[in-house]
Scaffold this motif. Structure first.
Motif, mmCIF file in Angstrom:
data_model
loop_
_atom_site.group_PDB
_atom_site.id
_atom_site.type_symbol
_atom_site.label_atom_id
_atom_site.label_comp_id
_atom_site.label_asym_id
_atom_site.label_seq_id
_atom_site.Cartn_x
_atom_site.Cartn_y
_atom_site.Cartn_z
ATOM 1 N N GLY A 6 0.909 -1.200 -0.215
ATOM 2 C CA GLY A 6 -0.103 -0.030 -0.176
ATOM 3 C C GLY A 6 0.772 1.161 0.016
ATOM 4 O O GLY A 6 1.944 1.397 0.809
ATOM 5 N N ALA A 7 0.582 2.336 -0.957
ATOM 6 C CA ALA A 7 1.147 3.379 -1.205
ATOM 7 C C ALA A 7 0.639 4.645 -0.979
ATOM 8 O O ALA A 7 0.440 5.682 -1.472
ATOM 9 N N GLY A 8 -0.426 4.401 0.198
ATOM 10 C CA GLY A 8 -1.048 5.560 0.508
ATOM 11 C C GLY A 8 -0.532 6.440 1.694
ATOM 12 O O GLY A 8 0.607 6.274 2.030
ATOM 13 N N PRO A 9 -1.088 7.288 2.527
ATOM 14 C CA PRO A 9 -0.450 7.996 3.455
ATOM 15 C C PRO A 9 0.291 7.307 4.573
ATOM 16 O O PRO A 9 1.427 7.541 4.889
ATOM 17 N N ALA A 10 -0.338 6.101 4.870
ATOM 18 C CA ALA A 10 0.415 5.236 5.979
ATOM 19 C C ALA A 10 1.601 4.554 5.276
ATOM 20 O O ALA A 10 2.678 4.604 5.966
ATOM 21 N N GLY A 11 1.389 3.998 4.217
ATOM 22 C CA GLY A 11 2.607 3.166 3.530
ATOM 23 C C GLY A 11 3.843 4.303 3.142
ATOM 24 O O GLY A 11 4.862 3.903 3.460
ATOM 25 N N ILE A 12 3.289 5.250 2.635
ATOM 26 C CA ILE A 12 4.434 6.200 2.386
ATOM 27 C C ILE A 12 5.296 6.808 3.471
ATOM 28 O O ILE A 12 6.423 6.724 3.385
ATOM 29 N N THR A 13 4.347 7.193 4.652
ATOM 30 C CA THR A 13 5.101 7.596 5.863
ATOM 31 C C THR A 13 5.988 6.395 6.352
ATOM 32 O O THR A 13 7.096 6.811 6.792
ATOM 33 N N ALA A 14 5.703 5.084 6.313
ATOM 34 C CA ALA A 14 6.422 4.001 6.601
ATOM 35 C C ALA A 14 7.693 4.019 5.855
ATOM 36 O O ALA A 14 8.756 3.940 6.400
ATOM 37 N N ALA A 263 1.207 -3.221 10.829
ATOM 38 C CA ALA A 263 -0.103 -2.810 9.995
ATOM 39 C C ALA A 263 -0.145 -1.336 10.646
ATOM 40 O O ALA A 263 0.100 -1.034 11.720
ATOM 41 N N CYS A 264 -0.665 -0.611 9.794
ATOM 42 C CA CYS A 264 -1.057 1.025 9.977
ATOM 43 C C CYS A 264 -1.990 1.328 9.038
ATOM 44 O O CYS A 264 -2.372 0.881 8.095
ATOM 45 N N GLY A 265 -2.640 2.619 9.435
ATOM 46 C CA GLY A 265 -3.573 2.900 8.730
ATOM 47 C C GLY A 265 -5.209 2.576 8.752
ATOM 48 O O GLY A 265 -5.165 1.874 9.589
ATOM 49 N N ASP A 266 -5.741 2.899 7.691
ATOM 50 C CA ASP A 266 -7.375 2.253 7.421
ATOM 51 C C ASP A 266 -7.423 1.039 7.761
ATOM 52 O O ASP A 266 -8.475 0.602 7.861
ATOM 53 N N VAL A 267 -6.404 0.064 7.471
ATOM 54 C CA VAL A 267 -6.654 -1.290 7.469
ATOM 55 C C VAL A 267 -6.573 -2.086 8.842
ATOM 56 O O VAL A 267 -7.016 -3.229 8.912
ATOM 57 N N CYS A 268 -5.970 -1.175 9.835
ATOM 58 C CA CYS A 268 -5.896 -1.707 11.173
ATOM 59 C C CYS A 268 -7.015 -1.115 12.209
ATOM 60 O O CYS A 268 -7.351 -0.085 11.982
ATOM 61 N N GLU A 269 -7.000 -1.894 13.394
ATOM 62 C CA GLU A 269 -7.615 -1.427 14.532
ATOM 63 C C GLU A 269 -6.775 -0.958 15.649
ATOM 64 O O GLU A 269 -5.864 -1.535 15.984
ATOM 65 N N THR A 270 -6.857 0.382 16.074
ATOM 66 C CA THR A 270 -6.113 0.825 17.080
ATOM 67 C C THR A 270 -7.006 1.172 18.256
ATOM 68 O O THR A 270 -8.057 1.491 18.209
ATOM 69 N N ARG A 271 -6.454 1.666 19.217
ATOM 70 C CA ARG A 271 -7.213 2.279 20.642
ATOM 71 C C ARG A 271 -7.572 3.573 20.414
ATOM 72 O O ARG A 271 -6.660 4.504 19.886
ATOM 73 N N ASN A 272 -8.918 3.988 20.628
ATOM 74 C CA ASN A 272 -9.269 5.302 20.804
ATOM 75 C C ASN A 272 -8.470 5.939 22.058
ATOM 76 O O ASN A 272 -8.734 5.559 23.037
ATOM 77 N N ARG A 273 -8.046 7.410 21.655
ATOM 78 C CA ARG A 273 -7.433 7.993 22.706
ATOM 79 C C ARG A 273 -8.163 8.467 23.866
ATOM 80 O O ARG A 273 -7.827 8.332 25.094
ATOM 81 N N ILE A 274 -9.461 8.539 23.603
ATOM 82 C CA ILE A 274 -10.464 9.038 24.513
ATOM 83 C C ILE A 274 -11.203 8.021 25.272
ATOM 84 O O ILE A 274 -11.372 7.916 26.483
ATOM 85 N N THR A 275 -11.707 6.992 24.506
ATOM 86 C CA THR A 275 -12.594 6.218 25.154
ATOM 87 C C THR A 275 -11.840 4.703 25.527
ATOM 88 O O THR A 275 -12.311 4.060 26.101
ATOM 89 N N TRP A 285 -4.382 11.917 9.687
ATOM 90 C CA TRP A 285 -3.219 11.957 10.761
ATOM 91 C C TRP A 285 -2.946 10.650 11.595
ATOM 92 O O TRP A 285 -2.049 10.398 11.768
ATOM 93 N N ASN A 286 -3.944 9.948 11.788
ATOM 94 C CA ASN A 286 -3.918 8.612 12.546
ATOM 95 C C ASN A 286 -2.934 7.854 11.746
ATOM 96 O O ASN A 286 -2.091 7.024 11.918
ATOM 97 N N ALA A 287 -3.185 7.789 10.377
ATOM 98 C CA ALA A 287 -2.558 6.966 9.352
ATOM 99 C C ALA A 287 -1.003 7.321 9.321
ATOM 100 O O ALA A 287 -0.024 6.518 9.483
ATOM 101 N N VAL A 288 -0.957 8.483 9.296
ATOM 102 C CA VAL A 288 0.411 8.931 9.306
ATOM 103 C C VAL A 288 1.274 8.762 10.469
ATOM 104 O O VAL A 288 2.479 8.159 10.528
ATOM 105 N N ARG A 289 0.586 8.983 11.691
ATOM 106 C CA ARG A 289 1.292 8.646 13.089
ATOM 107 C C ARG A 289 1.600 7.019 13.341
ATOM 108 O O ARG A 289 2.683 6.755 13.578
ATOM 109 N N GLN A 290 0.624 6.278 12.765
ATOM 110 C CA GLN A 290 0.652 4.951 12.890
ATOM 111 C C GLN A 290 2.035 4.458 12.029
ATOM 112 O O GLN A 290 2.736 3.581 12.353
ATOM 113 N N GLY A 291 2.014 4.711 10.576
ATOM 114 C CA GLY A 291 3.042 4.541 9.678
ATOM 115 C C GLY A 291 4.266 4.783 10.238
ATOM 116 O O GLY A 291 5.281 4.124 9.971
#
Ligand SMILES: Cc1cc2nc3c(=O)[nH]c(=O)nc-3n(C[C@H](O)[C@H](O)[C@H](O)COP(=O)(O)OP(=O)(O)OC[C@H]3O[C@@H](n4cnc5c(N)ncnc54)[C@H](O)[C@@H]3O)c2cc1C
Length: 396
Positions: A6-14, A263-275, A285-291
């Motif tokens: 994948g070469a979207g925002p997450a893949g390119i940031t990685a 894994a990173c970006g829209d393909v994966c599940e992560t924790r919500n910082r609030i809930t 921005w989540n995709a980029v930080r995760q990448g």
């Protein structure tokens, strides 16, 4: 070889992060043949065309000195033998980042008709752009964040627009009718027809689509149709190999259930910082930080990911509209000189907010929300919108 799927925002940031710290051979696979582009810019691209959508520059992959396999879809992952199997070849990897993002989820018939488009690929948007001058009437199915932004863009381009939404409001999982009205008024002022409580079931026509039919049998005619009914993660090639719920499950280091595969970006599940809940967050921005975190940990660092934010900022309204955090439960609100603020509070904490108009203190709201600190001393919270008030209170 380090693989990136994948070469979207997450893949390119990685890829950028890996290349900053390593000379390893990196191979990046993309099912799309375009240079990497930013989906956030697709509605703008529809209107203006040009190269801005290639937000890192068209030559980013050459500059990063990675082996770019564009237009080469990964068909299967073989974890045991560390193999990536594509339409064209078979590659052995040592470590891997999966950043395959998401695609359209649309439970409607007739999606194959040629004048039915979606905004989940640049090719689709380019095809739509090439046709749009000859078209007059657009029907957008789905009044979520993306469908609304697409409807606004089509209005700006001079088309007659109908927006069909299954519930009684815009962005139903984030807004109530009152806050939806801010957006509805803009759409109406631009001439859009809003069809609420209308559940689209089929794009119909012989050869080309001529209408969308709803569950109640209503018909919405047009000559261009957009499906914007949701997204689903691209996991088909790896679902037998990795632990998956809705998306790929990762630990706090963005590592999947298999060693050395991240894994990173829209393909994966992560924790919500609030809930604290685990979800898929379709947000740039989540995709980029995760990448970045996935790549650093792949290289042997131990850097935990601090969680994702739900944040929507709707463009093309003519004023700022931000919805952040958990927007459920008790809230305070204030309306002043055409601006509107709403603050959601739980156990003394600011857990979410909506801003319409003046965003001058948005950074402060965001920090307070993430800090989890008790904001009772600032109540009523709408005073937070006045920077003087905050300054005075903090000084005390
Ligand atoms: C129209 C639109 C507007 C948006 N606006 C905003 C916004 O204003 N703000 C915001 O924060 N977010 C916005 N988003 C969401 C944001 O674009 C996504 O969260 C972000 O792009 C996710 O990045 P990603 O790299 O995880 O996935 P993607 O961007 O989906 O990239 C994944 C890439 O992987 C490729 N791929 C998939 N499967 C395979 C395979 N098997 N083999 C090889 N390659 C594969 C895909 O073709 C794609 O190029 C918007 C999205 C859209 C569609």
């Amino acid at each position: 070889m380090i693989g990136i799927i994948g070469a979207g925002p997450a893949g390119i940031t990685a890829a950028e992060t890996l290349r900053s710290y390593s000379d390893s051979h990196i191979t990046i696979f993309s099912s799309e043949s375009h240079p990497p582009y930013n989906p956030v810019l697709l509605t703008t691209h529809l209107k203006t065309g040009g190269d801005k959508v290639f937000w890192k520059g068209k030559d980013i992959l050459e500059r990063l000195n990675v082996d770019a396999r564009l237009g080469e879809k990964v068909e299967r992952l073989d974890v045991k033998n560390r193999r990536i199997i594509t339409e064209k070849g078979d590659y052995v990897f040592d470590r891997l980042v999966i950043a395959s993002g998401s695609r359209l989820y649309a439970p409607l018939k007739g999606l194959h008709l040629p004048n039915v488009y979606n905004f989940k690929s640049l090719t689709q948007v380019q095809n739509l752009r090439s046709q749009i001058k000859e078209r007059k009437k657009a029907v957008v199915v789905g009044g979520g964040f993306q469908g609304t932004e697409i409807a606004l863009a089509l209005c700006e381009m001079g088309l007659e627009v109908t927006l069909i939404e299954a519930t009684d409001r815009i962005m139903p999982d984030r807004l109530d009718k009152k806050t939806s009205r801010f957006i509805e008024e803009v759409l109406e002022s631009k001439g859009a027809e809003l069809a609420f409580n209308s559940f689209g079931v089929e794009f119909v026509g012989d050869g080309v689509c001529r209408a969308v039919i709803t569950k109640d049998g209503d018909e919405f005619a047009g000559d261009i149709f957009i499906a914007a009914t949701g997204m689903t993660p691209n996991i088909d090639f790896c679902k037998k190999e990795l632990e998956i719920s809705k998306g790929i499950i990762v630990n706090e280091y963005m590592e999947t259930s298999q060693n050395g595969i991240y894994a990173c970006g829209d393909v994966c599940e992560t924790r919500n910082r609030i809930t604290g809940e685990r979800e898929i967050f379709a947000n740039y921005w989540n995709a980029v930080r995760q990448g970045r975190i996935a790549a650093l940990n792949l290289l042997g660092h131990r850097i935990p990911y601090d969680g994702s934010d739900v944040m929507n900022s709707l463009k093309k309204l003519g004023f700022h509209f931000i919805v952040a955090g958990d927007v459920s439960g008790e809230y305070e609100e204030v309306e002043k000189r055409g601006n509107y603020w709403r603050f959601y509070i739980k156990d003394g904490r600011l857990i979410g907010y909506i801003i319409v108009g003046d965003i001058s203190n948005a950074g402060l709201f965001y920090k307070l929300m993430l800090s989890g600190e008790d904001v009772s001393r600032f109540r009523p919270l709408h005073q937070l919108k006045d920077s003087d008030f905050v300054f005075r209170t903090i000084q005390q």
